[in-house]
Design a protein around this motif. Structure first.
Motif, PDB file in Angstrom:
ATOM      1  N   ARG A  48       0.817  -1.217   0.000  1.00  0.00           N
ATOM      2  CA  ARG A  48       0.000   0.000   0.000  1.00  0.00           C
ATOM      3  C   ARG A  48       0.854   1.273   0.000  1.00  0.00           C
ATOM      4  O   ARG A  48       0.587   2.221  -0.733  1.00  0.00           O
ATOM      5  CB  ARG A  48      -0.940   0.002   1.193  1.00  0.00           C
ATOM      6  N   SER A  49       1.872   1.324   0.821  1.00  0.00           N
ATOM      7  CA  SER A  49       2.710   2.531   0.878  1.00  0.00           C
ATOM      8  C   SER A  49       3.463   2.732  -0.439  1.00  0.00           C
ATOM      9  O   SER A  49       3.646   3.864  -0.893  1.00  0.00           O
ATOM     10  CB  SER A  49       3.685   2.458   2.051  1.00  0.00           C
ATOM     11  N   LYS A  50       3.898   1.647  -1.067  1.00  0.00           N
ATOM     12  CA  LYS A  50       4.559   1.749  -2.368  1.00  0.00           C
ATOM     13  C   LYS A  50       3.583   2.283  -3.417  1.00  0.00           C
ATOM     14  O   LYS A  50       3.932   3.151  -4.227  1.00  0.00           O
ATOM     15  CB  LYS A  50       5.091   0.384  -2.796  1.00  0.00           C
ATOM     16  N   LEU A  51       2.364   1.771  -3.405  1.00  0.00           N
ATOM     17  CA  LEU A  51       1.342   2.251  -4.344  1.00  0.00           C
ATOM     18  C   LEU A  51       1.075   3.742  -4.129  1.00  0.00           C
ATOM     19  O   LEU A  51       0.918   4.501  -5.089  1.00  0.00           O
ATOM     20  CB  LEU A  51       0.045   1.450  -4.186  1.00  0.00           C
ATOM     21  N   HIS A  52       1.041   4.147  -2.864  1.00  0.00           N
ATOM     22  CA  HIS A  52       0.790   5.552  -2.551  1.00  0.00           C
ATOM     23  C   HIS A  52       1.928   6.435  -3.079  1.00  0.00           C
ATOM     24  O   HIS A  52       1.693   7.505  -3.643  1.00  0.00           O
ATOM     25  CB  HIS A  52       0.626   5.722  -1.038  1.00  0.00           C
ATOM     26  N   ARG A  53       3.165   5.985  -2.926  1.00  0.00           N
ATOM     27  CA  ARG A  53       4.311   6.746  -3.448  1.00  0.00           C
ATOM     28  C   ARG A  53       4.262   6.851  -4.973  1.00  0.00           C
ATOM     29  O   ARG A  53       4.557   7.902  -5.542  1.00  0.00           O
ATOM     30  CB  ARG A  53       5.622   6.109  -2.998  1.00  0.00           C
ATOM     31  N   ILE A  54       3.887   5.771  -5.625  1.00  0.00           N
ATOM     32  CA  ILE A  54       3.767   5.795  -7.088  1.00  0.00           C
ATOM     33  C   ILE A  54       2.705   6.807  -7.506  1.00  0.00           C
ATOM     34  O   ILE A  54       2.908   7.614  -8.416  1.00  0.00           O
ATOM     35  CB  ILE A  54       3.426   4.388  -7.635  1.00  0.00           C
ATOM     36  N   ALA A  55       1.583   6.774  -6.823  1.00  0.00           N
ATOM     37  CA  ALA A  55       0.483   7.683  -7.164  1.00  0.00           C
ATOM     38  C   ALA A  55       0.862   9.138  -6.907  1.00  0.00           C
ATOM     39  O   ALA A  55       0.527  10.022  -7.707  1.00  0.00           O
ATOM     40  CB  ALA A  55      -0.769   7.301  -6.378  1.00  0.00           C
ATOM     41  N   ILE A  56       1.565   9.407  -5.818  1.00  0.00           N
ATOM     42  CA  ILE A  56       1.995  10.786  -5.534  1.00  0.00           C
ATOM     43  C   ILE A  56       2.948  11.267  -6.625  1.00  0.00           C
ATOM     44  O   ILE A  56       2.864  12.406  -7.090  1.00  0.00           O
ATOM     45  CB  ILE A  56       2.665  10.891  -4.145  1.00  0.00           C
ATOM     46  N   ARG A  57       3.860  10.395  -7.026  1.00  0.00           N
ATOM     47  CA  ARG A  57       4.816  10.784  -8.069  1.00  0.00           C
ATOM     48  C   ARG A  57       4.088  11.120  -9.378  1.00  0.00           C
ATOM     49  O   ARG A  57       4.447  12.058 -10.066  1.00  0.00           O
ATOM     50  CB  ARG A  57       5.828   9.665  -8.289  1.00  0.00           C
ATOM     51  N   LEU A  58       3.045  10.394  -9.685  1.00  0.00           N
ATOM     52  CA  LEU A  58       2.315  10.646 -10.929  1.00  0.00           C
ATOM     53  C   LEU A  58       1.341  11.818 -10.823  1.00  0.00           C
ATOM     54  O   LEU A  58       1.225  12.626 -11.743  1.00  0.00           O
ATOM     55  CB  LEU A  58       1.550   9.390 -11.363  1.00  0.00           C
ATOM     56  N   LEU A  59       0.649  11.916  -9.695  1.00  0.00           N
ATOM     57  CA  LEU A  59      -0.425  12.910  -9.575  1.00  0.00           C
ATOM     58  C   LEU A  59       0.010  14.212  -8.911  1.00  0.00           C
ATOM     59  O   LEU A  59      -0.696  15.215  -9.009  1.00  0.00           O
ATOM     60  CB  LEU A  59      -1.594  12.312  -8.787  1.00  0.00           C
ATOM     61  N   GLN A  60       1.115  14.199  -8.186  1.00  0.00           N
ATOM     62  CA  GLN A  60       1.640  15.395  -7.525  1.00  0.00           C
ATOM     63  C   GLN A  60       0.691  15.954  -6.460  1.00  0.00           C
ATOM     64  O   GLN A  60       0.722  17.141  -6.170  1.00  0.00           O
ATOM     65  CB  GLN A  60       1.944  16.499  -8.555  1.00  0.00           C
ATOM     66  N   ASN A  61      -0.174  15.114  -5.907  1.00  0.00           N
ATOM     67  CA  ASN A  61      -1.138  15.579  -4.918  1.00  0.00           C
ATOM     68  C   ASN A  61      -1.462  14.411  -3.981  1.00  0.00           C
ATOM     69  O   ASN A  61      -1.881  13.343  -4.440  1.00  0.00           O
ATOM     70  CB  ASN A  61      -2.393  16.080  -5.631  1.00  0.00           C
ATOM     71  N   ASP A  62      -1.326  14.623  -2.682  1.00  0.00           N
ATOM     72  CA  ASP A  62      -1.515  13.546  -1.715  1.00  0.00           C
ATOM     73  C   ASP A  62      -2.959  13.039  -1.683  1.00  0.00           C
ATOM     74  O   ASP A  62      -3.196  11.834  -1.651  1.00  0.00           O
ATOM     75  CB  ASP A  62      -1.084  14.025  -0.322  1.00  0.00           C
TER      76      ASP A  62
END
Length: 159
Positions: free
Chosen positions: A14-28
């Motif tokens: 889950r934390s890895k997925l969250h980091r990937i999503a932040i890198r792509l979307l630029q928004n927490d």
């Protein structure tokens, strides 16, 4: 049992997925929503056999979810476009005409005439050449020189 494999794999990365999503979307907040949407999509559709398969599907679906979110975020409501255009049109016409005169300053009469026919009247080079009894190459050359002069004028104005 297959849903348990998906759930355990999701909790592990889950934390890895969250980091990937932040890198792509630029928004927490968007990243958290994308991770949750990813799990929901897989939970409702796919059944996985192994942890490796679950992890691969989670990352793949997350990437596609983020891309979809980025695409939808780039759309602009029509009302916004209309108001921006109205604000743009509120620029005094006199200022626009003055600016255009400064830009085209220094063009020869022929260059000015060709520039006007091509940019304002939207004629093709062949049509301008026929209208002015010139070759297409001569029209292109005059238009090229006019553009060069206009670029120089814009640089002078911006200074």
């Amino acid at each position: 049992m297959k849903k348990d494999v998906l759930t355990s794999s999701f909790l592990d990365i889950r934390s890895k997925l969250h980091r990937i999503a932040i890198r792509l979307l630029q928004n927490d907040e968007d990243a958290k929503d994308a991770v949750q949407d990813t799990f929901e999509k897989l939970w409702s559709k796919d059944e996985v056999e192994s942890n490796a398969e679950a992890r691969n599907k989670l990352v793949h679906v997350l990437r596609n979810t983020c891309i979809d979110r980025l695409r939808t975020n780039h759309t602009v409501p029509l009302e916004t476009v209309d108001t921006e255009f109205e604000n743009y049109c509120e620029t005094p016409t006199e200022d626009m005409e003055r600016y255009e005169r400064l830009i085209i300053d220094g063009l020869t009469d022929m260059q000015m005439h060709i520039y006007t026919l091509i940019t304002h009247d939207c004629l093709e080079y062949e049509e301008v050449a026929a209208q002015l009894n010139m070759t297409v190459e001569a029209v292109r050359m005059n238009m090229s020189r006019a553009r060069k002069r206009i670029r120089e004028n814009i640089k002078m104005i911006d200074r």
